[in-house]
Design an enzyme around this catalytic site. Structure first.
Site, PDB file in Angstrom:
ATOM      1  N   CYS A  88       0.830  -1.208   0.000  1.00 15.66           N
ATOM      2  CA  CYS A  88       0.000   0.000   0.000  1.00 15.66           C
ATOM      3  C   CYS A  88       0.869   1.264   0.000  1.00 15.66           C
ATOM      4  CB  CYS A  88      -0.986  -0.065   1.160  1.00 15.66           C
ATOM      5  SG  CYS A  88      -2.413   0.975   0.897  1.00 15.66           S
ATOM      6  N   HIS A 128      -3.277  -5.207   1.705  1.00 12.24           N
ATOM      7  CA  HIS A 128      -2.572  -5.468   2.965  1.00 12.24           C
ATOM      8  C   HIS A 128      -2.624  -6.956   3.307  1.00 12.24           C
ATOM      9  CE1 HIS A 128      -2.140  -1.270   4.396  1.00 12.24           C
ATOM     10  NE2 HIS A 128      -3.199  -1.080   3.651  1.00 12.24           N
ATOM     11  N   GLU A 157      -0.914  -8.434   5.389  1.00  8.43           N
ATOM     12  CA  GLU A 157      -0.631  -8.612   6.821  1.00  8.43           C
ATOM     13  C   GLU A 157      -1.903  -8.515   7.663  1.00  8.43           C
ATOM     14  OE1 GLU A 157      -0.215  -5.934   5.113  1.00  8.43           O
ATOM     15  OE2 GLU A 157      -0.553  -4.139   6.338  1.00  8.43           O
TER      16      GLU A 157
HETATM   17  N1  GLN Z   1      -3.691   6.306   0.981  1.00  5.66           N
HETATM   18  C1  GLN Z   1      -2.414   6.016   1.577  1.00  5.66           C
HETATM   19  C2  GLN Z   1      -1.299   6.814   0.885  1.00  5.66           C
HETATM   20  O1  GLN Z   1      -1.518   7.409  -0.103  1.00  5.66           O
HETATM   21  C3  GLN Z   1      -2.098   4.554   1.540  1.00  5.66           C
HETATM   22  C4  GLN Z   1      -3.065   3.807   2.393  1.00  5.66           C
HETATM   23  C5  GLN Z   1      -2.514   2.604   3.060  1.00  5.66           C
HETATM   24  O2  GLN Z   1      -1.309   2.369   3.140  1.00  5.66           O
HETATM   25  N2  GLN Z   1      -3.399   1.836   3.636  1.00  5.66           N
HETATM   26  O3  GLN Z   1      -0.207   6.820   1.359  1.00  5.66           O
END
Ligand code: GLN
Length: 189
Positions: free
Chosen positions: A79, A169, A171
């Site tokens: 992410c 994610h 995890e």
């Molecule tokens: N929206 C977040 C970003 O732009 C990422 C979201 C996340 O890691 N769950 O950094």
């Protein structure tokens, strides 16, 4: 095997639990002296990429980590971690590690759809439970990038050499097979 987990912000504890369930030793990276430890792999977790990016610079971690990744350290970004590893963030001039030839779109699913759960195929693993939280996706990938998973027509997992990324994610579910994939296919090559 020792895997360092960047622990500046966001969900790093869950990564540590998955790694430990697979028998890996782990340590948290918070300060530049943590990087003196031997490290076979690195995880950059989710969170807020702008916050993690700023902390990486403020804490003097960025340059040393970039050097290690550029010289082949296996790294797994989830992410926000994926955003930090991308070559380009769509619509911005900002770029962090520039370690994988992908263009990512931040908060790509819009406010309503940004967080959802699904199950989808990931190459080399099978059907994987996927939790997306204000997630990015990969808008385009260079020729050297292996696309590992596509959900609703959007690339959500990819790998180039020593760099593995997922928009979701892994995890946050009890399934540790994506971490196993990182250990078995990216760290042990
Ligand atoms: N929206 C977040 C970003 O732009 C990422 C979201 C996340 O890691 N769950 O950094």
């Amino acid at each position: 095997m020792r895997v360092g987990v960047l622990a500046l912000q966001g969900g790093f504890i869950e990564h540590i639990r998955h790694l430990q369930s697979l028998g890996a030793d782990t340590f948290e990276i918070r300060k530049c002296w943590d990087l003196a430890q031997p490290m076979d792999g690195l995880i950059i977790p989710g969170g807020e990429s702008t916050t993690i990016g700023k902390l990486l610079n403020d804490l003097d971690l960025f340059d040393d980590l970039k050097k290690k990744i550029d010289s082949g350290l296996p790294v797994f970004g989830t992410c926000a971690g994926m955003i930090l590893l991308a070559r380009e963030i769509a619509g911005t001039e900002t770029v962090y590690f520039d370690s994988i030839d992908i263009i990512v779109k931040r908060n790509a699913y819009g406010r309503q759809l940004g967080s959802f759960f699904t199950e989808a195929e990931m190459t080399g693993i099978g059907t994987v439970p996927m939790t997306f939280i204000r997630a990015p996706y990969i808008e385009s990938a260079g020729a050297g990038v292996e696309i590992l998973s596509v959900v609703n027509g959007r690339i959500v997992a990819a790998r180039e050499k020593n760099v593995l990324v997922t928009a979701f994610h892994p995890e946050l579910t009890s399934d540790n097979r994506v971490h196993r994939y990182f250990i078995e296919n990216v760290i042990r090559i």
